[in-house]
Design a protein around this motif. Sequence first.
Motif, short mmCIF file in Angstrom:
data_model
loop_
_atom_site.label_atom_id
_atom_site.label_comp_id
_atom_site.label_asym_id
_atom_site.label_seq_id
_atom_site.Cartn_x
_atom_site.Cartn_y
_atom_site.Cartn_z
N ALA A 203 0.84 -1.20 0.00
CA ALA A 203 0.00 0.00 0.00
C ALA A 203 0.88 1.25 0.00
N ASP A 204 0.64 2.14 -0.96
CA ASP A 204 1.48 3.32 -1.12
C ASP A 204 0.74 4.55 -0.59
N TYR A 205 0.91 4.82 0.69
CA TYR A 205 0.31 6.00 1.30
C TYR A 205 1.32 7.15 1.26
N THR A 206 0.83 8.32 0.90
CA THR A 206 1.72 9.46 0.71
C THR A 206 1.38 10.57 1.69
N PHE A 207 2.40 11.14 2.32
CA PHE A 207 2.19 12.30 3.16
C PHE A 207 1.63 13.44 2.33
N ASN A 208 0.70 14.21 2.89
CA ASN A 208 0.20 15.40 2.20
C ASN A 208 -0.24 16.43 3.22
N GLU A 209 -0.80 17.53 2.74
CA GLU A 209 -1.16 18.66 3.60
C GLU A 209 -2.30 18.35 4.56
N ALA A 210 -3.00 17.23 4.37
CA ALA A 210 -4.12 16.91 5.25
C ALA A 210 -3.67 16.68 6.69
N PHE A 211 -2.42 16.25 6.87
CA PHE A 211 -1.87 16.07 8.22
C PHE A 211 -0.53 16.78 8.25
N SER A 212 -0.45 17.83 9.05
CA SER A 212 0.79 18.59 9.16
C SER A 212 1.09 18.84 10.63
N PHE A 213 2.24 19.42 10.88
CA PHE A 213 2.63 19.77 12.25
C PHE A 213 2.88 21.27 12.33
N VAL A 214 2.14 21.94 13.21
CA VAL A 214 2.34 23.35 13.47
C VAL A 214 3.51 23.51 14.44
N ILE A 215 4.43 24.40 14.12
CA ILE A 215 5.54 24.73 15.03
C ILE A 215 5.31 26.15 15.53
#
Length: 294
Positions: A203-215
Motif C-alpha cells: 500500500a502506497d500511502y503518501t504524506f500530504n497537507e491533510a496532516f501537518s505539524f504546526v511549530i
Amino acid sequence: MQRIVPHLWYDQEAKEAALFYIGLFEQSRLLSTRVIKNPPPFGDSEIVTFELAGQQFMAISAGPYFKLNPANSLMVACNSADEVDRLWEALCAGGTELMPLGEYPFSRRYAWVQDRHGLSWQLMLVDEEADQKIIPCLLFSGEACGRAEEAMRYYAGVFENSEVGEISRYAEGEVPSSQAKVKYAGFRLDGLELAVMDNGYKADYTFNEAFSFVINCSDQTEIDYFWDKLSKVPEAENCGWCKDQFGVFWQVVPANMEEILFCGSEEQMQRVNAAVMAMKKLDLEALAKAKLGE
C-alpha cells in the motif's frame, strides 16, 4: 504552550470531527473556533483548536483539496481491553478497519482503523500508564519507505529537548518490501512523543497537507531557523506551510498567530489575511505593517 501541534485538514467537517474525538477521551475540550474570511475564489475557512487527553490539536475546514490517509495516524495507549474495544467500536462506525481487532505479537489487544472523517487510529493495549496517551505516527511508504530512521534522527537534530528511543527493525524477509527497515521507533521532539514506521507492504500511502505539524515560534529568528531546516521543496511553500525532504508537511508560525489573524478591526484582519496568503515564509514585520495599513 505546546511547541508542536498536530494539524488536520478537512473539507467542511473540522468542528464536527473535533467534537466527535473530544467525546471519546477524558481531559478533552474544545478550545476555540475561528473563521478566516478569504477573498474570492477561496471560501471561508474555520479553524478549530481542541485538546484530546490533555494534548493540543488543530483542525481546519478549508475545502476538498487534501485527504487524510494512513501515512499519518494517531496511536492510542489504552489501559484496558475494554478501552480498546470501546474506541474501536466508536471509530469503526462509518469508517474502515485497516487491521482487525485482535491479538498481535506486539500487543494483546490492537486494531488499526480509519474513522468516518478519514483520520487513522492505532488502538493498542499497553501494560503501563503512558506519559502521553496519543502519539502521532508517521508511516513511510513508496519512495519514502526505508527513510523512517533517517527522518527521525534528522528531526531530533532540528528540535531542542529531543531524543531517539528504541528502534525495532524488520528481520530479513519478514515483510514483502525489501526497502522497509524500521518496524517501529519512538522519539521525542521538544516534549512531544512521536513514532515512525517503514511500510512493509505494498500500500502506497503518501504524506500530504491533510496532516501537518504546526511549530509555534517565539520570534522571526525561530521562524527563519525552522524554515531553513524543514522547507526543502520550494514549490510546496505557501502561507507558512512547507514540505521537508521526507515529504512531511509543517506549518512554521508565530506562537501568537491567532492574535495576529483575529485581533483588530474587520479591515485589519482582512489586510493581514491577504498578506499571509501572499507569503511563503511568514514575515512578522510585514504582517505588523499590513495590520497598520502601511
